[in-house]
Design a protein around this motif. Structure first.
Motif, PDB file in Angstrom:
ATOM      1  N   PRO A  43       0.855  -1.108  -0.453  1.00 26.07           N
ATOM      2  CA  PRO A  43      -0.092  -0.469   0.328  1.00 26.07           C
ATOM      3  C   PRO A  43       0.926   1.271   0.673  1.00 26.07           C
ATOM      4  CG  PRO A  43      -0.960  -1.533   1.500  1.00 26.07           C
ATOM      5  CD  PRO A  43       0.348  -1.825   1.806  1.00 26.07           C
ATOM      6  N   ILE A  44       0.304   2.320  -0.834  1.00 25.59           N
ATOM      7  CA  ILE A  44       1.103   3.477  -1.236  1.00 25.59           C
ATOM      8  C   ILE A  44       0.320   4.941  -0.876  1.00 25.59           C
ATOM      9  CG2 ILE A  44       1.992   4.798  -2.886  1.00 25.59           C
ATOM     10  CD1 ILE A  44       3.730   2.720  -3.572  1.00 25.59           C
ATOM     11  N   ILE A  45       0.723   5.563  -0.159  1.00 23.02           N
ATOM     12  CA  ILE A  45      -0.347   6.345   0.561  1.00 23.02           C
ATOM     13  C   ILE A  45       0.798   7.939   0.127  1.00 23.02           C
ATOM     14  CG2 ILE A  45      -1.156   8.440   1.932  1.00 23.02           C
ATOM     15  CD1 ILE A  45      -2.379   6.154   3.688  1.00 23.02           C
ATOM     16  N   MET A  46       0.404   8.804  -0.315  1.00 20.39           N
ATOM     17  CA  MET A  46       1.264   9.518  -0.941  1.00 20.39           C
ATOM     18  C   MET A  46       0.719  11.125  -0.654  1.00 20.39           C
ATOM     19  SD  MET A  46       1.106  10.979  -5.557  1.00 20.39           S
ATOM     20  CE  MET A  46      -0.595  11.143  -4.945  1.00 20.39           C
ATOM     21  N   LEU A  47       2.014  11.355  -0.300  1.00 21.80           N
ATOM     22  CA  LEU A  47       1.539  12.624   0.496  1.00 21.80           C
ATOM     23  C   LEU A  47       2.300  14.115  -0.812  1.00 21.80           C
ATOM     24  CD1 LEU A  47       3.303  12.099   4.159  1.00 21.80           C
ATOM     25  CD2 LEU A  47       0.914  12.300   3.056  1.00 21.80           C
ATOM     26  N   THR A  48       1.123  14.671  -0.359  1.00 22.76           N
ATOM     27  CA  THR A  48       1.915  16.124  -1.580  1.00 22.76           C
ATOM     28  C   THR A  48       1.232  17.561  -1.213  1.00 22.76           C
ATOM     29  OG1 THR A  48       1.735  17.098  -3.876  1.00 22.76           O
ATOM     30  CG2 THR A  48      -0.151  15.265  -3.353  1.00 22.76           C
ATOM     31  N   ALA A  49       2.096  18.772  -1.322  1.00 26.50           N
ATOM     32  CA  ALA A  49       1.680  19.945  -1.132  1.00 26.50           C
ATOM     33  C   ALA A  49       0.928  20.725  -1.608  1.00 26.50           C
ATOM     34  CB  ALA A  49       3.331  20.819  -0.284  1.00 26.50           C
ATOM     35  N   ARG A  50       0.926  20.362  -2.859  1.00 28.86           N
ATOM     36  CA  ARG A  50       0.546  20.183  -4.261  1.00 28.86           C
ATOM     37  C   ARG A  50      -0.999  19.828  -4.499  1.00 28.86           C
ATOM     38  NH1 ARG A  50       4.560  17.333  -9.018  1.00 28.86           N
ATOM     39  NH2 ARG A  50       5.885  18.210  -7.785  1.00 28.86           N
ATOM     40  N   ASP A  51      -2.232  21.022  -4.840  1.00 26.91           N
ATOM     41  CA  ASP A  51      -3.375  20.081  -4.871  1.00 26.91           C
ATOM     42  C   ASP A  51      -3.714  21.242  -6.249  1.00 26.91           C
ATOM     43  OD1 ASP A  51      -6.117  20.436  -3.395  1.00 26.91           O
ATOM     44  OD2 ASP A  51      -5.904  22.643  -3.234  1.00 26.91           O
TER      45      ASP A  51
ATOM     46  N   HIS B 219      -4.770  -0.505   5.544  1.00 27.56           N
ATOM     47  CA  HIS B 219      -4.169  -1.523   5.876  1.00 27.56           C
ATOM     48  C   HIS B 219      -5.383  -2.393   5.868  1.00 27.56           C
ATOM     49  CE1 HIS B 219      -1.114  -3.786   7.579  1.00 27.56           C
ATOM     50  NE2 HIS B 219      -1.926  -4.023   9.098  1.00 27.56           N
ATOM     51  N   ARG B 220      -6.331  -2.014   6.658  1.00 30.20           N
ATOM     52  CA  ARG B 220      -7.551  -3.462   6.371  1.00 30.20           C
ATOM     53  C   ARG B 220      -7.875  -3.766   5.514  1.00 30.20           C
ATOM     54  NH1 ARG B 220      -9.617   0.618  10.039  1.00 30.20           N
ATOM     55  NH2 ARG B 220     -11.094   1.401   8.603  1.00 30.20           N
ATOM     56  N   ARG B 221      -8.314  -2.812   4.797  1.00 28.71           N
ATOM     57  CA  ARG B 221      -8.400  -3.547   3.197  1.00 28.71           C
ATOM     58  C   ARG B 221      -7.339  -4.021   2.843  1.00 28.71           C
ATOM     59  NH1 ARG B 221     -13.959  -2.552   1.697  1.00 28.71           N
ATOM     60  NH2 ARG B 221     -14.454  -1.059   2.744  1.00 28.71           N
TER      61      ARG B 221
ATOM     62  N   GLY C 188      -1.921  -7.349 -12.052  1.00 30.65           N
ATOM     63  CA  GLY C 188      -1.746  -6.421 -12.150  1.00 30.65           C
ATOM     64  C   GLY C 188      -2.742  -5.520 -11.579  1.00 30.65           C
ATOM     65  N   LEU C 189      -3.840  -6.106 -10.995  1.00 34.93           N
ATOM     66  CA  LEU C 189      -4.444  -5.079  -9.774  1.00 34.93           C
ATOM     67  C   LEU C 189      -4.041  -5.005  -8.680  1.00 34.93           C
ATOM     68  CD1 LEU C 189      -7.609  -7.882 -10.269  1.00 34.93           C
ATOM     69  CD2 LEU C 189      -7.430  -5.207 -10.925  1.00 34.93           C
ATOM     70  N   THR C 190      -4.162  -3.602  -8.117  1.00 35.80           N
ATOM     71  CA  THR C 190      -3.565  -3.151  -6.961  1.00 35.80           C
ATOM     72  C   THR C 190      -5.063  -3.156  -5.517  1.00 35.80           C
ATOM     73  OG1 THR C 190      -5.166  -0.839  -6.887  1.00 35.80           O
ATOM     74  CG2 THR C 190      -2.517  -0.747  -8.245  1.00 35.80           C
ATOM     75  N   PRO C 191      -4.584  -3.904  -4.456  1.00 39.84           N
ATOM     76  CA  PRO C 191      -5.414  -3.753  -3.547  1.00 39.84           C
ATOM     77  C   PRO C 191      -6.617  -2.899  -4.040  1.00 39.84           C
ATOM     78  CG  PRO C 191      -3.254  -3.251  -2.364  1.00 39.84           C
ATOM     79  CD  PRO C 191      -3.238  -3.256  -3.977  1.00 39.84           C
ATOM     80  N   LYS C 192      -6.236  -1.614  -4.319  1.00 37.78           N
ATOM     81  CA  LYS C 192      -7.843  -0.991  -4.141  1.00 37.78           C
ATOM     82  C   LYS C 192      -8.698  -0.947  -5.549  1.00 37.78           C
ATOM     83  CE  LYS C 192      -8.722   2.014  -0.778  1.00 37.78           C
ATOM     84  NZ  LYS C 192      -8.140   0.964   0.179  1.00 37.78           N
ATOM     85  N   GLU C 193      -7.994  -1.802  -6.770  1.00 36.87           N
ATOM     86  CA  GLU C 193      -8.532  -2.274  -7.531  1.00 36.87           C
ATOM     87  C   GLU C 193      -9.167  -3.157  -7.436  1.00 36.87           C
ATOM     88  OE1 GLU C 193      -5.179  -0.056 -10.592  1.00 36.87           O
ATOM     89  OE2 GLU C 193      -5.165  -1.616 -10.266  1.00 36.87           O
TER      90      GLU C 193
ATOM     91  N   TRP D 298     -13.174   2.438   0.052  1.00 34.03           N
ATOM     92  CA  TRP D 298     -11.919   3.427   0.705  1.00 34.03           C
ATOM     93  C   TRP D 298     -11.726   3.222   2.751  1.00 34.03           C
ATOM     94  CZ3 TRP D 298     -12.754   3.871  -4.108  1.00 34.03           C
ATOM     95  CH2 TRP D 298     -11.212   4.006  -4.708  1.00 34.03           C
ATOM     96  N   ASP D 299     -12.905   2.960   2.867  1.00 33.78           N
ATOM     97  CA  ASP D 299     -14.483   2.662   4.585  1.00 33.78           C
ATOM     98  C   ASP D 299     -13.876   4.141   5.242  1.00 33.78           C
ATOM     99  OD1 ASP D 299     -13.748   0.794   5.749  1.00 33.78           O
ATOM    100  OD2 ASP D 299     -13.202  -0.009   6.008  1.00 33.78           O
ATOM    101  N   TYR D 300     -13.665   5.112   4.256  1.00 32.06           N
ATOM    102  CA  TYR D 300     -14.044   6.369   5.134  1.00 32.06           C
ATOM    103  C   TYR D 300     -14.367   8.050   3.897  1.00 32.06           C
ATOM    104  CZ  TYR D 300      -9.280   6.957   2.987  1.00 32.06           C
ATOM    105  OH  TYR D 300      -8.768   7.278   1.605  1.00 32.06           O
TER     106      TYR D 300
END
Length: 240
Positions: free
Chosen positions: A76-84, A118-120, A163-168, A193-195
């Motif tokens: 799992p990858i969570i991207m952090l970005t200051a870009r909007d 992580h749950r997913r 090649g499916l990611t967990p979310k896909e 996404w659980d939220y």
């Protein structure tokens, strides 16, 4: 949980280290894109979660993410970005990130996102049992389509959708278990996404786009757009 945080802002890393420790999680911090990638490649099976900043020295976060996905399609990858900007977020999701958080962010928000993701993805790390082809091993099975939750495999006309990611995978499963039911983007955000994303529907659209590309490599499209409403799974036209 073992977390690799690739983030060039040391203040952010120090702040998150306290919150990770409070959760009982182990964390390693890298302040450079190449160093972060090297740390992942050195022990790719060690990490349960990666948080990845977009703006990094020596190697851009987008490039780091693509290289990580070449090694593992499931971490799992969570991207952090200051870009909007919409383009950066969508490109990041298409690169293979499962989620993104825009800076400045609340540490509790990032912790909640990590827990939800992580749950997913926990099923991905379960040891795969010997797969058989009998119908009882598939959680979803139609004339053309099959899915197995334990092995995280999906087939269209007996061809694996690779090649499916967990979310896909979760997105496909959520729609496929209720074929022809139309899901709004808001419903998919909450179910997969659980939220709540507070109206940010681009997350769903970016994942649907990548999911469709992978499905089309093996057969007819089974994810249909219902204009003005959302998406649905329908394989009744496959083979016609």
């Amino acid at each position: 949980m073992n977390i690799l945080m690739i983030e060039d802002n040391e203040s952010v890393s120090e702040m998150m280290q306290m919150f990770f420790l409070n959760e009982g999680w182990e964390a390693e911090f890298k302040y450079d894109g190449k160093e972060g990638l090297d740390a992942f490649k050195a022990e790719p099976d060690k990490w349960d979660m990666i948080t990845l900043d977009l703006n990094l020295p020596s190697m851009d976060g987008m490039e780091v993410g693509r290289e990580i996905r070449k090694v593992s399609r499931t971490v799992p990858i969570i991207m952090l970005t200051a870009r909007d900007s919409e383009s950066d977020q969508v490109i990041g999701l298409e690169m293979g990130a499962d989620d993104y958080v825009t800076k400045p962010f609340s540490p509790l928000t990032l912790i909640a996102r990590i827990k939800a993701l992580h749950r997913r993805s926990e099923l991905v790390s379960e040891p795969q049992k010997e797969a058989e082809t009998s119908s009882e091993n598939f959680d979803i099975q139609t004339e053309h389509f099959k899915m197995n939750l334990k092995t995280r495999e999906a087939y269209l006309d007996s061809k694996p959708i690779e090649g499916l990611t967990p979310k896909e995978f979760d997105l496909l499963y959520t729609m496929a278990k209720k074929p022809r039911q139309v899901f709004t983007r808001e419903q998919l955000l909450e179910l997969v996404w659980d939220y709540q994303y507070f109206g940010d529907e681009r997350t769903v659209d970016a994942h649907i786009k990548k999911l469709r590309q992978k499905i089309e490599k093996v057969g007819a499209q089974v994810i249909q757009t219902v204009w003005g409403v959302g998406y649905k799974f329908d394989d009744t036209e496959v083979g016609r």
